[in-house]
Design a protein around this motif. Sequence first.
Motif, PDB file in Angstrom:
ATOM      1  N   ALA A  13       0.831  -1.207   0.000  1.00  0.00           N
ATOM      2  CA  ALA A  13       0.000   0.000   0.000  1.00  0.00           C
ATOM      3  C   ALA A  13       0.868   1.260   0.000  1.00  0.00           C
ATOM      4  O   ALA A  13       0.567   2.242  -0.693  1.00  0.00           O
ATOM      5  N   LYS A  14       1.967   1.241   0.775  1.00  0.00           N
ATOM      6  CA  LYS A  14       2.887   2.380   0.775  1.00  0.00           C
ATOM      7  C   LYS A  14       3.537   2.553  -0.591  1.00  0.00           C
ATOM      8  O   LYS A  14       3.706   3.679  -1.075  1.00  0.00           O
ATOM      9  N   ALA A  15       3.901   1.443  -1.204  1.00  0.00           N
ATOM     10  CA  ALA A  15       4.513   1.497  -2.528  1.00  0.00           C
ATOM     11  C   ALA A  15       3.535   2.070  -3.554  1.00  0.00           C
ATOM     12  O   ALA A  15       3.914   2.906  -4.387  1.00  0.00           O
ATOM     13  N   GLU A  16       2.300   1.623  -3.511  1.00  0.00           N
ATOM     14  CA  GLU A  16       1.293   2.112  -4.459  1.00  0.00           C
ATOM     15  C   GLU A  16       1.117   3.622  -4.332  1.00  0.00           C
ATOM     16  O   GLU A  16       1.016   4.340  -5.341  1.00  0.00           O
ATOM     17  N   ALA A  17       1.081   4.122  -3.096  1.00  0.00           N
ATOM     18  CA  ALA A  17       0.935   5.563  -2.878  1.00  0.00           C
ATOM     19  C   ALA A  17       2.151   6.313  -3.404  1.00  0.00           C
ATOM     20  O   ALA A  17       2.020   7.361  -4.058  1.00  0.00           O
ATOM     21  N   ALA A  18       3.340   5.793  -3.142  1.00  0.00           N
ATOM     22  CA  ALA A  18       4.565   6.447  -3.616  1.00  0.00           C
ATOM     23  C   ALA A  18       4.631   6.449  -5.133  1.00  0.00           C
ATOM     24  O   ALA A  18       5.081   7.436  -5.742  1.00  0.00           O
ATOM     25  N   ARG A  68       2.134   6.545  -7.224  1.00  0.00           N
ATOM     26  CA  ARG A  68       1.214   7.578  -7.720  1.00  0.00           C
ATOM     27  C   ARG A  68       1.829   8.972  -7.586  1.00  0.00           C
ATOM     28  O   ARG A  68       1.732   9.804  -8.498  1.00  0.00           O
ATOM     29  N   ILE A  69       2.463   9.235  -6.457  1.00  0.00           N
ATOM     30  CA  ILE A  69       3.069  10.545  -6.228  1.00  0.00           C
ATOM     31  C   ILE A  69       4.213  10.782  -7.215  1.00  0.00           C
ATOM     32  O   ILE A  69       4.332  11.860  -7.816  1.00  0.00           O
ATOM     33  N   ALA A  70       5.072   9.785  -7.374  1.00  0.00           N
ATOM     34  CA  ALA A  70       6.210   9.928  -8.274  1.00  0.00           C
ATOM     35  C   ALA A  70       5.752  10.133  -9.716  1.00  0.00           C
ATOM     36  O   ALA A  70       6.327  10.943 -10.453  1.00  0.00           O
ATOM     37  N   ALA A  71       4.728   9.395 -10.125  1.00  0.00           N
ATOM     38  CA  ALA A  71       4.212   9.548 -11.492  1.00  0.00           C
ATOM     39  C   ALA A  71       3.637  10.948 -11.703  1.00  0.00           C
ATOM     40  O   ALA A  71       3.855  11.560 -12.761  1.00  0.00           O
ATOM     41  N   ALA A  72       2.936  11.465 -10.703  1.00  0.00           N
ATOM     42  CA  ALA A  72       2.370  12.816 -10.809  1.00  0.00           C
ATOM     43  C   ALA A  72       3.470  13.869 -10.911  1.00  0.00           C
ATOM     44  O   ALA A  72       3.285  14.912 -11.546  1.00  0.00           O
ATOM     45  N   PHE A  97       2.557  -9.616  -3.834  1.00  0.00           N
ATOM     46  CA  PHE A  97       3.335  -8.368  -3.773  1.00  0.00           C
ATOM     47  C   PHE A  97       3.747  -7.925  -5.174  1.00  0.00           C
ATOM     48  O   PHE A  97       3.532  -6.768  -5.551  1.00  0.00           O
ATOM     49  N   VAL A  98       4.315  -8.815  -5.946  1.00  0.00           N
ATOM     50  CA  VAL A  98       4.750  -8.451  -7.295  1.00  0.00           C
ATOM     51  C   VAL A  98       3.540  -8.149  -8.182  1.00  0.00           C
ATOM     52  O   VAL A  98       3.580  -7.226  -8.999  1.00  0.00           O
ATOM     53  N   ARG A  99       2.469  -8.892  -8.021  1.00  0.00           N
ATOM     54  CA  ARG A  99       1.255  -8.599  -8.803  1.00  0.00           C
ATOM     55  C   ARG A  99       0.735  -7.202  -8.482  1.00  0.00           C
ATOM     56  O   ARG A  99       0.287  -6.468  -9.376  1.00  0.00           O
ATOM     57  N   GLY A 100       0.786  -6.827  -7.210  1.00  0.00           N
ATOM     58  CA  GLY A 100       0.340  -5.491  -6.821  1.00  0.00           C
ATOM     59  C   GLY A 100       1.228  -4.402  -7.406  1.00  0.00           C
ATOM     60  O   GLY A 100       0.734  -3.372  -7.897  1.00  0.00           O
ATOM     61  N   LEU A 101       2.542  -4.610  -7.366  1.00  0.00           N
ATOM     62  CA  LEU A 101       3.457  -3.650  -7.975  1.00  0.00           C
ATOM     63  C   LEU A 101       3.220  -3.544  -9.473  1.00  0.00           C
ATOM     64  O   LEU A 101       3.279  -2.454 -10.052  1.00  0.00           O
ATOM     65  N   SER A 102       2.961  -4.685 -10.082  1.00  0.00           N
ATOM     66  CA  SER A 102       2.706  -4.717 -11.523  1.00  0.00           C
ATOM     67  C   SER A 102       1.502  -3.862 -11.896  1.00  0.00           C
ATOM     68  O   SER A 102       1.548  -3.062 -12.832  1.00  0.00           O
ATOM     69  N   ALA A 103       0.434  -4.025 -11.154  1.00  0.00           N
ATOM     70  CA  ALA A 103      -0.785  -3.252 -11.419  1.00  0.00           C
ATOM     71  C   ALA A 103      -0.531  -1.762 -11.208  1.00  0.00           C
ATOM     72  O   ALA A 103      -0.991  -0.918 -12.000  1.00  0.00           O
ATOM     73  N   ALA A 104       0.207  -1.417 -10.155  1.00  0.00           N
ATOM     74  CA  ALA A 104       0.487  -0.008  -9.875  1.00  0.00           C
ATOM     75  C   ALA A 104       1.382   0.593 -10.948  1.00  0.00           C
ATOM     76  O   ALA A 104       1.182   1.739 -11.377  1.00  0.00           O
ATOM     77  N   ALA A 105       2.390  -0.170 -11.403  1.00  0.00           N
ATOM     78  CA  ALA A 105       3.274   0.312 -12.465  1.00  0.00           C
ATOM     79  C   ALA A 105       2.499   0.564 -13.747  1.00  0.00           C
ATOM     80  O   ALA A 105       2.682   1.586 -14.416  1.00  0.00           O
ATOM     81  N   ARG A 106       1.627  -0.372 -14.087  1.00  0.00           N
ATOM     82  CA  ARG A 106       0.836  -0.263 -15.313  1.00  0.00           C
ATOM     83  C   ARG A 106      -0.116   0.935 -15.239  1.00  0.00           C
ATOM     84  O   ARG A 106      -0.249   1.700 -16.205  1.00  0.00           O
ATOM     85  N   GLN A 107      -0.756   1.111 -14.107  1.00  0.00           N
ATOM     86  CA  GLN A 107      -1.709   2.210 -13.962  1.00  0.00           C
ATOM     87  C   GLN A 107      -1.007   3.566 -14.011  1.00  0.00           C
ATOM     88  O   GLN A 107      -1.516   4.517 -14.610  1.00  0.00           O
ATOM     89  N   ALA A 108       0.176   3.650 -13.384  1.00  0.00           N
ATOM     90  CA  ALA A 108       0.902   4.918 -13.332  1.00  0.00           C
ATOM     91  C   ALA A 108       1.743   5.158 -14.579  1.00  0.00           C
ATOM     92  O   ALA A 108       2.126   6.290 -14.871  1.00  0.00           O
ATOM     93  N   GLY A 109       2.085   4.083 -15.287  1.00  0.00           N
ATOM     94  CA  GLY A 109       2.896   4.208 -16.488  1.00  0.00           C
ATOM     95  C   GLY A 109       4.349   4.514 -16.209  1.00  0.00           C
ATOM     96  O   GLY A 109       4.982   5.297 -16.932  1.00  0.00           O
ATOM     97  N   LEU A 110       4.920   3.889 -15.160  1.00  0.00           N
ATOM     98  CA  LEU A 110       6.337   4.077 -14.898  1.00  0.00           C
ATOM     99  C   LEU A 110       6.981   2.766 -14.461  1.00  0.00           C
ATOM    100  O   LEU A 110       6.297   1.837 -14.042  1.00  0.00           O
ATOM    101  N   TRP A 111       8.290   2.690 -14.584  1.00  0.00           N
ATOM    102  CA  TRP A 111       9.049   1.513 -14.197  1.00  0.00           C
ATOM    103  C   TRP A 111       9.157   1.469 -12.673  1.00  0.00           C
ATOM    104  O   TRP A 111       9.301   2.508 -12.026  1.00  0.00           O
ATOM    105  N   VAL A 112       9.119   0.259 -12.130  1.00  0.00           N
ATOM    106  CA  VAL A 112       9.187   0.063 -10.680  1.00  0.00           C
ATOM    107  C   VAL A 112      10.237  -1.003 -10.376  1.00  0.00           C
ATOM    108  O   VAL A 112      10.242  -2.077 -10.981  1.00  0.00           O
ATOM    109  N   ILE A 113      11.122  -0.684  -9.438  1.00  0.00           N
ATOM    110  CA  ILE A 113      12.149  -1.624  -8.981  1.00  0.00           C
ATOM    111  C   ILE A 113      12.031  -1.742  -7.468  1.00  0.00           C
ATOM    112  O   ILE A 113      11.974  -0.726  -6.769  1.00  0.00           O
ATOM    113  N   SER A 114      11.985  -2.973  -6.972  1.00  0.00           N
ATOM    114  CA  SER A 114      11.804  -3.160  -5.535  1.00  0.00           C
ATOM    115  C   SER A 114      12.442  -4.449  -5.054  1.00  0.00           C
ATOM    116  O   SER A 114      12.472  -5.451  -5.769  1.00  0.00           O
ATOM    117  N   GLY A 115      12.902  -4.410  -3.810  1.00  0.00           N
ATOM    118  CA  GLY A 115      13.392  -5.610  -3.157  1.00  0.00           C
ATOM    119  C   GLY A 115      12.257  -6.418  -2.558  1.00  0.00           C
ATOM    120  O   GLY A 115      11.232  -5.867  -2.149  1.00  0.00           O
TER     121      GLY A 115
END
Length: 267
Positions: free
Chosen positions: A21-26, A28-32, A69-87
Amino acid sequence: MSTLIAAAQMQSSGIAEENLAKAEAAIRIAAARGAKLIVFPEIFMTGFPPADLKAELVRKASQPLDGPFVRGLSAAARQAGLWVISGMLETAEADAKAYNTTVVLNAQGELVTFYRKTHLFDAFGFKESDAFATGDKLFEPLETPFGRMGLFVCYELRFPEVARYQAERGVDFFIMPSGWVNGSMKEVHWRHLIVARAIENTAYMITSDQTGDKYLGRSLLVDPMGVVLAEGSEGEDLIYADINLERVAEVRGKVPSVAHRRSELYR
């Protein structure tokens, strides 16, 4: 060509859903803000104190690469349109432990590649190898829309061979997710080694460190000449800097040290 990069310096809880959830919020902010790539810290999925480095706890907290976790990051990356890298903690199929893994997702939410940490933190009184399985190959540089990317994780900063292996294969910028633990002289080592890796390989260094009571924070974004473009404090923050391939070419024109290596003398 300039590209805005975000380093998400954040503190993980032990609950993957909260960290997602924190990643998804971040994201969105970074994409904006206009960022095209965001980097989260080492093991951001479940970050936990070093005192809890027990194989059974790590294994229990781990997930597969196609887990929630990775599925959630995937959805957030796709919605925001930016690359995401995470441990993350990746379940090791043939081991009672788990991998310290970094995933790379593109702007379409596709898992482009992943890297399993190869140099485990058996130092300063800790023994990461007690809890983690060891990766068996270095990261191979990846073509992205922003340049050719290298990647290594935290303790691997202390091994110049890791960065140089990738630099020889062509790298414009390095990504380094980290969980750099506080300790005597650790902050000095952190800063000097990051700047050194940028200078000696004439490439950007983009770092994102865990924060909280046990971790340093102080994420750094450094250009190919060793200039610190942005630096985090000890707390949670989103840190931004532009990377520019023209700057890489300019620095390499002045200091072609990677091209001048006489590897036949010291291999």
